[in-house]
Design an enzyme around this catalytic site. Structure first.
Site, PDB file in Angstrom:
ATOM      1  N   SER A 198     -82.911 -90.141 -84.832  1.00  0.00           N
ATOM      2  CA  SER A 198     -82.325 -88.814 -85.012  1.00  0.00           C
ATOM      3  C   SER A 198     -83.190 -87.631 -84.587  1.00  0.00           C
ATOM      4  CB  SER A 198     -81.906 -88.610 -86.472  1.00  0.00           C
ATOM      5  OG  SER A 198     -80.696 -89.273 -86.707  1.00  0.00           O
ATOM      6  N   LYS A 217     -84.266 -78.542 -90.314  1.00  0.00           N
ATOM      7  CA  LYS A 217     -83.025 -79.319 -90.410  1.00  0.00           C
ATOM      8  C   LYS A 217     -82.455 -79.180 -91.817  1.00  0.00           C
ATOM      9  CE  LYS A 217     -81.256 -84.015 -89.441  1.00  0.00           C
ATOM     10  NZ  LYS A 217     -81.639 -85.395 -89.065  1.00  0.00           N
ATOM     11  N   SER A 229     -79.067 -87.223 -85.196  1.00  0.00           N
ATOM     12  CA  SER A 229     -78.437 -86.254 -86.065  1.00  0.00           C
ATOM     13  C   SER A 229     -79.131 -84.891 -86.101  1.00  0.00           C
ATOM     14  CB  SER A 229     -78.368 -86.816 -87.487  1.00  0.00           C
ATOM     15  OG  SER A 229     -79.669 -86.980 -88.017  1.00  0.00           O
TER      16      SER A 229
END
Lengths: 484, 486
Positions: A181, A82, A157
């Site tokens: 997330s 990420k 996210s």
């Protein structure tokens, strides 16, 4: 091995195939890059792809595997990170314009742990800007589409990470979870995602959103992969004061197909208004399957669920408003060109560099910390947080884990969420209390809705209760695979 | 009739702690170094970096708290103070607001019996309350490049540990303020927690001052004065600000609550910012740092390591050494000087002689070179050797003073130096007799004067002999020999 065959393997299966000489780290990387070429233009999972270096690193790792220097289960396996985790020498943007050119001088501890184990980083995945959002639509670098249905969001996210795993554009990925997330995009994309107990994975190198809630965790194809990745990235790090010194991180030892006598609590409060009927049915069916295989399943009242969202948005926004102050155009990242004087430079840089959702949370956070409101909002939120923890503590006196949905619905269509932020925030209702209480939580696929969109089952454990979660999730996954 | 006013003063004192590394990372705290050479991701606020508390900072803060009679907060936390400025890389300073490490302490100061309360005695003791002591990090330094017209940042000082000692508004005069600062400085120096140099900024004081009519119950409106780099500047700033506030009140104008900057060259202060411009720092507990729990063992360990402070040291010197009270006062006035004194005595030098060197030549040279006792560089070992050389009459006192000056400047080994430069007293009686005879022959007038009863003339002859011997003779022996030959 054929490339399509290779792509279908789990991370652990691939690692085994490489160790057995059936394939190589380079072949695996080439297969992933070929898949990226086929599908990335459609899904946009990555912000940064590092093809040449990824192949070079794969070749280096292959050599070390052959010389016996690397023997672990993840050696040679391509991983996506990420984009809020620092990677030395590789662009790290948090999907924000304000860090459009930021190249860290060091790698985050979790990434270092993976590299030490021989995993090969392929690139950085798209996310909601600074991890603020539930759809990956607040990214400054375009939306990511759900590989199960490109008309829909992948969740957020960590949407890029979940989508990359689902699209086989990597074998597994790291995400971060501040209020759901990891678990929510895992649920939307039909993969496994886990947020460990706060402090299990070092936050050093993770660009903070809500420091007291942020945890790094795996997004994987299987529960087995999840356990192996988590035990690889978990470590006691003296560079992170909140890092725990745990001795029970041999999570793969919990990969047992057995829920006999496992006490599972279902909070009635998680099945009320707002929960989609198809999601509800799938989750309760999962509970029935576990019950049929020996688990003791019962309903209970968790309480305080309705306070989780305001509490979370107060605390996370407060911390974020301070954490994001360092992005000012002075030291790195974006700087407004046309500013006159220091004050204007700050103002223009931050006005132009941050997107609307980030600004909204900075404003909210600044407000709740401001003089005269601190006690009424921030301090009160901390008190409620402690009460929520207590409610969970009471539940875990009776249960080994808590079972419920991850999200009230399946993945919404692109463009449906951002116009109504309150509605988007309410979607976090089942995931955020886990962060507030510092608990571990896992999302496992448990079905699809009538549109074919994946549904996730959430299991929540007590602090340090990862093994029970992994065991229950693994058993469920195996039972489901067997079609029982 | 003119009103009588009373000045009310409280101090915020920042002290830079003498740790080797910074408060939240492993970078060096050493002065100097190329800009940004003592930095890392943590002290430059790089994304993803995290602070970890340096335990030594906690030890020093607790030690200062114990020495100033504070309650130690057993569960303390760090808070973030949020404000945007480029010298502060995260745009928040890690400090302590809600649960500072020390609270409710005091120190006792001695002042001449003036200001307000009368006691009749020449000195009196007064308690100055300490509201709190907290730990925090220092900021970097901005350097403006006039030529390029740009501002550059040096983060070498960013993250250097500080403690801020906040007093109660208990002081009433500049004299009390100086006495309080001296007291703090001595305590902290004795602990080795800091060198406390105002000029170099390792000790900084902000003065909060208000005036009120004598007898008034309420405090007046206060101002805060910054940029005070010496005790002299502090005294002058207090005098100046007191007068400014009294003048305002006399004219019927209000005192505005504001921060003022003292310009010592102009002997004036300027308003920097008023209360209306005060920023909202949005303090909140730093989630990156876990709360600090102080155990009984930790406290006990610090307590057991507390050094002998000045009051006890003075008492002990009085009992152990036969030196004047005045010398004790001066020597214990600097931890460094007291250390040199004790070490030299330990090495066998006579206390009175060590004291004489410190009180005489050392103070003279310090004054001449505008240095503090903390700057003394010669080692006690060398001082002890020098004393031994004079004791054994290997060198005379004039030579000893010359050697001392070199020792003061360069910390040379006096034995080696005397040997190399051939400064040893000539004890060869034959050589001395020869020189004395020559001097007598060359100065018939003085010889005659001496015989005519002018005792003083012998002094001249001694001087001539010493000169001829290049100072390497013992004046007493010369005197004796002269009398004998005359």
């Amino acid at each position: 091995m054929e490339k399509t065959e290779l792509l279908a393997l789990s991370a652990v299966e691939l690692g085994r195939a490489i160790r057995n000489g059936e394939t190589t780290a380079v072949e695996a990387m080439e297969a992933v890059l070929a898949q990226v070429d086929r599908t990335e233009s459609q899904y946009n999972c990555y912000v940064t792809l590092d093809r040449e270096d990824a192949l070079k690193r794969a070749a280096e790792v292959q050599k070390k595997i052959e010389t016996g220097e690397l023997t672990g289960p993840l050696a040679g396996v391509p991983v996506a990170i990420k984009d809020n985790m620092c990677t030395e020498g590789m662009l790290t943007t948090c999907s924000s314009k304000i860090l459009h050119n930021f190249v860290p001088t060091f790698s985050s501890e979790a990434v270092l742990n993976l590299e030490k184990a021989g995993a090969v980083v392929i690139g950085k995945t798209n996310m909601d800007e600074f991890a603020m959002g539930s759809t990956t639509e607040t990214s400054a670098y375009g939306v990511t589409r759900n590989p199960r249905n490109p008309e829909h969001v992948p969740g957020g996210s960590s949407g890029g990470s979940a989508a990359a795993v689902a699209a086989e554009e990597c074998y597994f990925a790291l995400g971060s979870d501040t209020g759901g997330s990891i678990r929510q995009p895992a649920s939307y994309c039909g993969v496994v995602g886990m947020k460990p107990t706060y402090g299990t994975v070092s936050r050093y190198g993770l660009i903070a959103y809500g420091s007291s809630l942020d945890q790094i965790g795996p997004l994987t194809k299987t529960v087995e992969d999840c356990a192996v990745v988590l035990e690889t990235i978990a470590s006691h790090d003296t560079k992170d004061s909140t890092s725990l010194n745990r001795e029970d991180t041999d999570f793969s030892s919990a990969l047992k197909k057995d829920v006999q006598g496992m006490r599972i609590g279902i909070p009635r409060d998680y099945f009320g208004e707002g929960l989609d009927a198809e999601v509800k049915d799938a989750v309760l069916a999962a509970a029935d399957l576990l019950k049929a295989n020996g688990a003791i399943v019962e309903e209970f009242d968790l309480s305080l669920v309705e306070y989780a969202i305001p509490t979370y948005y107060t605390i996370a926004a407060a911390e974020a408003s301070s954490n994001l102050e360092r992005f000012d155009g002075i030291k790195y990242g974006y700087r407004a060109e046309d500013a006159q004087g220091l004050h204007q430079m700050y103002k223009k840089t931050r006005s132009q560099g941050f997107g609307p959702e980030v600004k909204r949370r900075i404003m909210l956070g600044s407000f709740v910390l401001s003089s005269g409101y601190y006690d009424a909002y921030y301090l009160k939120a901390l008190r409620v947080k402690a009460m929520i923890k207590k409610a969970f503590d009471q539940a875990f006196e009776k249960y080994d884990c808590i079972l419920g949905p991850v999200s009230p619905t399946t993945a919404p269509k692109l463009g449906e969420s951002l116009s109504d932020p309150i509605k988007m925030y309410l979607g976090d209702i089942y995931t955020i209390s886990v962060n507030l209480a510092g608990l571990p939580g896992i999302s496992v696929p448990c079905g699809t809705d009538s549109k074919g969109l994946p549904i996730g089952l959430q299991l929540i454990g007590d602090c340090f209760g990862e093994k029970k979660l992994i065991q229950t999730a693994y058993t469920f996954e195996q039972l489901r695979k067997e079609g029982k | 009739m003119a009103k009588e006013y009373e000045t009310v003063i409280g101090l915020e004192v920042h002290v830079e702690l003498a740790t080797k590394t910074k408060i939240f990372c492993g970078c060096s705290t050493a002065f100097g170094g190329r800009p940004n050479s003592h930095t890392c991701p943590v002290c430059t606020g790089m994304p993803g970096s995290l602070p970890v508390l340096n335990k030594k900072v906690l030890e020093y803060a607790v030690a200062v708290g114990l020495a100033t009679n504070c309650d130690i907060t057993r569960y303390c936390k760090f808070d973030r103070k949020n404000y945007f400025y480029p010298d502060n890389p995260q745009n928040y300073q890690i400090s302590q607001l809600y649960l500072p490490i020390c609270r409710n302490g005091y120190v006792e100061i001695e002042t001449e019996g003036t200001a307000g309360e009368t006691s009749g005695e020449t000195t009196r003791t007064k308690r100055i309350g300490i509201h709190e002591i907290h730990m925090e990090e220092d900021a970097g330094k901005l350097i403006h490049d006039e030529w390029e017209d740009c501002t550059l940042v040096d983060y070498n000082r960013s993250g250097v540990p500080l403690i801020e000692i906040v007093s109660e508004p208990d002081m009433r005069s500049a004299e009390e303020v100086i006495a309080y600062l001296e007291k703090l400085r001595l305590i902290i120096q004795y602990l080795g927690a800091s060198d406390c140099k105002l000029q170099e900024g390792s000790m900084r004081a902000d003065v909060n001052l208000s005036v009120r009519e004598v007898g008034a119950k309420e405090f007046g409106t206060r101002t805060e004065m910054k940029n005070l780099n010496s005790f002299r500047a502090i005294a002058r700033a207090i005098e100046g600000e007191k007068n400014r506030q009294i003048d305002l009140l006399e004219e019927g104008k209000p005192v505005v609550q504001e921060t003022r900057r003292w310009d010592d060259a102009k002997e004036m202060s300027y308003a920097m910012r008023s209360k209306e411009d005060a920023q909202d720092y949005r303090y909140f507990p730093d989630p990156d740092l876990v709360p600090v729990s102080i155990s009984e063992e930790f406290l006990e360990e610090i307590r057991s390591r507390q050094p002998e402070f000045r009051t006890e040291k003075k008492k002990r010197y009085k009992a152990e050494f036969d030196i004047p009270d005045y010398d004790i006062e001066i020597i214990t006035g600097s931890k460094h000087m007291a250390d040199i004194f004790e070490a030299a005595v330990e090495l066998g030098a006579q206390p009175k002689k060590v004291s004489n060197w410190l009180m005489g030549e050392t103070l003279r040279l310090l004054k001449e070179k505008e240095l503090d006792p903390e700057d003394i560089r010669f080692s006690p070992n060398h001082l002890a050797k020098l004393i031994a050389l004079t004791d054994s009459k290997a060198i005379n006192s004039t030579v000893a003073k010359e050697v001392f000056e070199v020792m003061f400047a360069e910390d040379i080994d006096p034995e080696q130096y005397v040997e190399e430069k051939g400064l040893k007293t000539v004890n060869d009686e034959g050589a001395l007799r020869k020189t004395v005879e020559e001097v007598i022959a060359a100065n018939p007038q003085s010889v005659e004067d001496y015989h005519n009863g002018k005792e003083k003339a012998i002094g001249f002859l001694v001087g001539q002999t010493m000169k001829a011997m290049k100072g390497k003779a013992d004046p007493a022996s010369v005197n004796k020999m002269l009398k004998e030959l005359l």
